[in-house]
Design a protein around this motif. Structure first.
Motif, PDB file in Angstrom:
ATOM      1  N   LEU A  42       0.896  -1.192   0.121  1.00  0.00           N
ATOM      2  CA  LEU A  42      -0.120   0.188  -0.071  1.00  0.00           C
ATOM      3  C   LEU A  42       0.777   1.206   0.083  1.00  0.00           C
ATOM      4  O   LEU A  42       0.605   2.239  -0.791  1.00  0.00           O
ATOM      5  CB  LEU A  42      -0.905  -0.075   1.264  1.00  0.00           C
ATOM      6  CG  LEU A  42      -1.763   1.203   1.256  1.00  0.00           C
ATOM      7  CD1 LEU A  42      -2.693   1.288   0.018  1.00  0.00           C
ATOM      8  CD2 LEU A  42      -2.616   1.168   2.620  1.00  0.00           C
ATOM      9  N   TRP A  52      -5.001   8.374  -3.523  1.00  0.00           N
ATOM     10  CA  TRP A  52      -5.799   7.448  -3.229  1.00  0.00           C
ATOM     11  C   TRP A  52      -6.733   7.124  -4.305  1.00  0.00           C
ATOM     12  O   TRP A  52      -7.375   5.899  -3.740  1.00  0.00           O
ATOM     13  CB  TRP A  52      -6.732   7.990  -1.806  1.00  0.00           C
ATOM     14  CG  TRP A  52      -5.702   8.098  -0.546  1.00  0.00           C
ATOM     15  CD1 TRP A  52      -5.019   9.337  -0.216  1.00  0.00           C
ATOM     16  CD2 TRP A  52      -5.273   7.071   0.361  1.00  0.00           C
ATOM     17  NE1 TRP A  52      -4.160   9.081   0.880  1.00  0.00           N
ATOM     18  CE2 TRP A  52      -4.455   7.846   1.252  1.00  0.00           C
ATOM     19  CE3 TRP A  52      -5.807   5.842   0.482  1.00  0.00           C
ATOM     20  CZ2 TRP A  52      -4.000   6.971   2.457  1.00  0.00           C
ATOM     21  CZ3 TRP A  52      -5.269   5.283   1.592  1.00  0.00           C
ATOM     22  CH2 TRP A  52      -4.296   5.705   2.535  1.00  0.00           C
ATOM     23  N   ALA A  58      -7.287   0.905  -3.835  1.00  0.00           N
ATOM     24  CA  ALA A  58      -8.621   0.269  -3.280  1.00  0.00           C
ATOM     25  C   ALA A  58      -8.533  -1.144  -3.019  1.00  0.00           C
ATOM     26  O   ALA A  58      -9.014  -1.720  -1.975  1.00  0.00           O
ATOM     27  CB  ALA A  58      -9.842   0.650  -4.226  1.00  0.00           C
ATOM     28  N   GLU A  59      -7.992  -1.660  -4.038  1.00  0.00           N
ATOM     29  CA  GLU A  59      -7.660  -3.246  -3.860  1.00  0.00           C
ATOM     30  C   GLU A  59      -6.945  -3.757  -2.813  1.00  0.00           C
ATOM     31  O   GLU A  59      -7.398  -4.506  -1.826  1.00  0.00           O
ATOM     32  CB  GLU A  59      -7.099  -3.913  -5.095  1.00  0.00           C
ATOM     33  CG  GLU A  59      -6.797  -5.384  -5.014  1.00  0.00           C
ATOM     34  CD  GLU A  59      -6.099  -5.701  -6.173  1.00  0.00           C
ATOM     35  OE1 GLU A  59      -6.906  -6.833  -6.998  1.00  0.00           O
ATOM     36  OE2 GLU A  59      -5.124  -5.343  -6.618  1.00  0.00           O
ATOM     37  N   THR A  60      -5.789  -2.761  -2.514  1.00  0.00           N
ATOM     38  CA  THR A  60      -4.683  -3.162  -1.484  1.00  0.00           C
ATOM     39  C   THR A  60      -5.453  -2.660  -0.019  1.00  0.00           C
ATOM     40  O   THR A  60      -5.129  -3.543   0.914  1.00  0.00           O
ATOM     41  CB  THR A  60      -3.431  -2.424  -1.701  1.00  0.00           C
ATOM     42  OG1 THR A  60      -2.948  -2.765  -2.905  1.00  0.00           O
ATOM     43  CG2 THR A  60      -2.227  -2.852  -0.568  1.00  0.00           C
ATOM     44  N   LEU A  61      -6.223  -1.628  -0.142  1.00  0.00           N
ATOM     45  CA  LEU A  61      -6.894  -1.400   1.089  1.00  0.00           C
ATOM     46  C   LEU A  61      -7.926  -2.537   1.682  1.00  0.00           C
ATOM     47  O   LEU A  61      -7.777  -2.650   2.753  1.00  0.00           O
ATOM     48  CB  LEU A  61      -7.587  -0.014   0.940  1.00  0.00           C
ATOM     49  CG  LEU A  61      -6.739   1.369   1.098  1.00  0.00           C
ATOM     50  CD1 LEU A  61      -7.650   2.436   0.615  1.00  0.00           C
ATOM     51  CD2 LEU A  61      -6.407   1.545   2.465  1.00  0.00           C
ATOM     52  N   GLY A  62      -8.410  -2.938   0.685  1.00  0.00           N
ATOM     53  CA  GLY A  62      -9.577  -4.219   0.929  1.00  0.00           C
ATOM     54  C   GLY A  62      -8.642  -5.327   1.456  1.00  0.00           C
ATOM     55  O   GLY A  62      -8.938  -6.099   2.513  1.00  0.00           O
ATOM     56  N   THR A  83     -12.519   2.830   3.742  1.00  0.00           N
ATOM     57  CA  THR A  83     -11.826   3.675   2.770  1.00  0.00           C
ATOM     58  C   THR A  83     -11.869   2.936   1.359  1.00  0.00           C
ATOM     59  O   THR A  83     -11.989   3.592   0.288  1.00  0.00           O
ATOM     60  CB  THR A  83     -10.264   4.071   3.246  1.00  0.00           C
ATOM     61  OG1 THR A  83     -10.609   4.411   4.570  1.00  0.00           O
ATOM     62  CG2 THR A  83      -9.822   4.698   2.406  1.00  0.00           C
ATOM     63  N   SER A  84     -11.442   1.570   1.388  1.00  0.00           N
ATOM     64  CA  SER A  84     -11.593   0.987   0.162  1.00  0.00           C
ATOM     65  C   SER A  84     -12.971   0.913  -0.520  1.00  0.00           C
ATOM     66  O   SER A  84     -12.749   1.132  -1.766  1.00  0.00           O
ATOM     67  CB  SER A  84     -11.373  -0.786   0.299  1.00  0.00           C
ATOM     68  OG  SER A  84     -11.392  -1.389  -0.785  1.00  0.00           O
ATOM     69  N   TRP A  88     -13.755   2.706  -4.204  1.00  0.00           N
ATOM     70  CA  TRP A  88     -14.350   2.264  -5.472  1.00  0.00           C
ATOM     71  C   TRP A  88     -15.555   2.977  -5.834  1.00  0.00           C
ATOM     72  O   TRP A  88     -15.725   3.300  -6.797  1.00  0.00           O
ATOM     73  CB  TRP A  88     -14.714   0.493  -5.110  1.00  0.00           C
ATOM     74  CG  TRP A  88     -13.483  -0.299  -5.069  1.00  0.00           C
ATOM     75  CD1 TRP A  88     -13.181  -0.942  -3.795  1.00  0.00           C
ATOM     76  CD2 TRP A  88     -12.891  -0.530  -5.992  1.00  0.00           C
ATOM     77  NE1 TRP A  88     -12.252  -1.713  -4.233  1.00  0.00           N
ATOM     78  CE2 TRP A  88     -11.902  -1.645  -5.383  1.00  0.00           C
ATOM     79  CE3 TRP A  88     -12.809  -0.136  -7.461  1.00  0.00           C
ATOM     80  CZ2 TRP A  88     -10.984  -2.177  -6.334  1.00  0.00           C
ATOM     81  CZ3 TRP A  88     -11.838  -0.805  -8.362  1.00  0.00           C
ATOM     82  CH2 TRP A  88     -10.904  -1.935  -7.534  1.00  0.00           C
ATOM     83  N   ARG A  97     -15.697  -6.213  -7.468  1.00  0.00           N
ATOM     84  CA  ARG A  97     -14.494  -5.677  -6.570  1.00  0.00           C
ATOM     85  C   ARG A  97     -15.205  -4.850  -5.355  1.00  0.00           C
ATOM     86  O   ARG A  97     -14.954  -5.062  -4.240  1.00  0.00           O
ATOM     87  CB  ARG A  97     -13.322  -4.997  -7.116  1.00  0.00           C
ATOM     88  CG  ARG A  97     -12.500  -5.931  -8.093  1.00  0.00           C
ATOM     89  CD  ARG A  97     -10.893  -5.645  -8.293  1.00  0.00           C
ATOM     90  NE  ARG A  97     -11.025  -4.692  -9.788  1.00  0.00           N
ATOM     91  CZ  ARG A  97      -9.833  -4.120 -10.120  1.00  0.00           C
ATOM     92  NH1 ARG A  97      -8.919  -4.275  -9.413  1.00  0.00           N
ATOM     93  NH2 ARG A  97     -10.066  -3.381 -11.158  1.00  0.00           N
ATOM     94  N   ALA A 101     -15.659  -5.919  -1.319  1.00  0.00           N
ATOM     95  CA  ALA A 101     -15.398  -4.964  -0.323  1.00  0.00           C
ATOM     96  C   ALA A 101     -16.392  -4.820   0.609  1.00  0.00           C
ATOM     97  O   ALA A 101     -16.572  -4.672   1.722  1.00  0.00           O
ATOM     98  CB  ALA A 101     -14.856  -3.760  -0.881  1.00  0.00           C
TER      99      ALA A 101
END
Length: 160
Positions: A42, A52, A58-62, A83-84, A88, A97, A101
């Motif tokens: 991240l 951001w 978004a993928e890595t936050l998830g 946040t993810s 998105w 995706r 989430a």
């Protein structure tokens, strides 16, 4: 992973870090190591994209949120998953995706006994999954929503 870091930040490098994190979780049984790798990923993505508002972020936050949830760090899990979902939504990415989430956030809400939030997240995820996803994800989300209704004492609502 460290070799890739010295060659520059590429999508392939980020994918390698993600695979290393999954390997640490699945085969080494070391969720703390997996979390460190995901958080490093991240950080590197934020350096590369300098925003951001990117699907990779978004993928890595998830992923980080799910790992925090596994580790029992629900406060950080919720923050990262929310946040993810927010990223998105800002990217106008309705699909599997964002739905994934939302399902993870709903699962966390169930653990926190935030029933209304969980129901809302599951319902929103289902509406996206029905639009264009495989049946497996739809069935998983439906069964989780049905279990939520059962836990809340509303068995009639659990039947589609």
């Amino acid at each position: 992973a460290s070799l890739g870091q010295s060659c520059g930040l590429t999508i392939a490098h980020f994918r390698a870090l993600r695979r290393c994190a999954l390997h640490a979780l699945a085969f080494e049984r070391d969720p703390c190591k997996a979390e460190r790798l995901q958080k490093r990923c991240l950080e590197l993505k934020l350096q590369k994209f300098n925003t951001w508002q990117h699907p990779e972020i978004a993928e890595t936050l998830g992923d980080c949120g799910v790992l925090c949830f596994i580790l029992g760090d629900n406060a950080h899990a919720e923050s990262m998953l929310r946040t993810s979902v927010s990223v998105w939504r800002q990217l106008s990415k309705r699909g599997s995706r964002l739905a994934s989430a939302l399902v993870e956030l709903a699962d966390l809400s169930v653990v926190k006994e935030a029933w209304a939030d969980a129901e809302s997240f599951y319902t929103e995820a289902l509406s996206m999954l029905v639009e264009g996803s495989d049946g497996v994800q739809v069935l998983q989300a439906m069964s989780r929503l049905a279990m939520l209704h059962q836990r809340r004492g509303r068995p009639d609502a659990a039947i589609p």
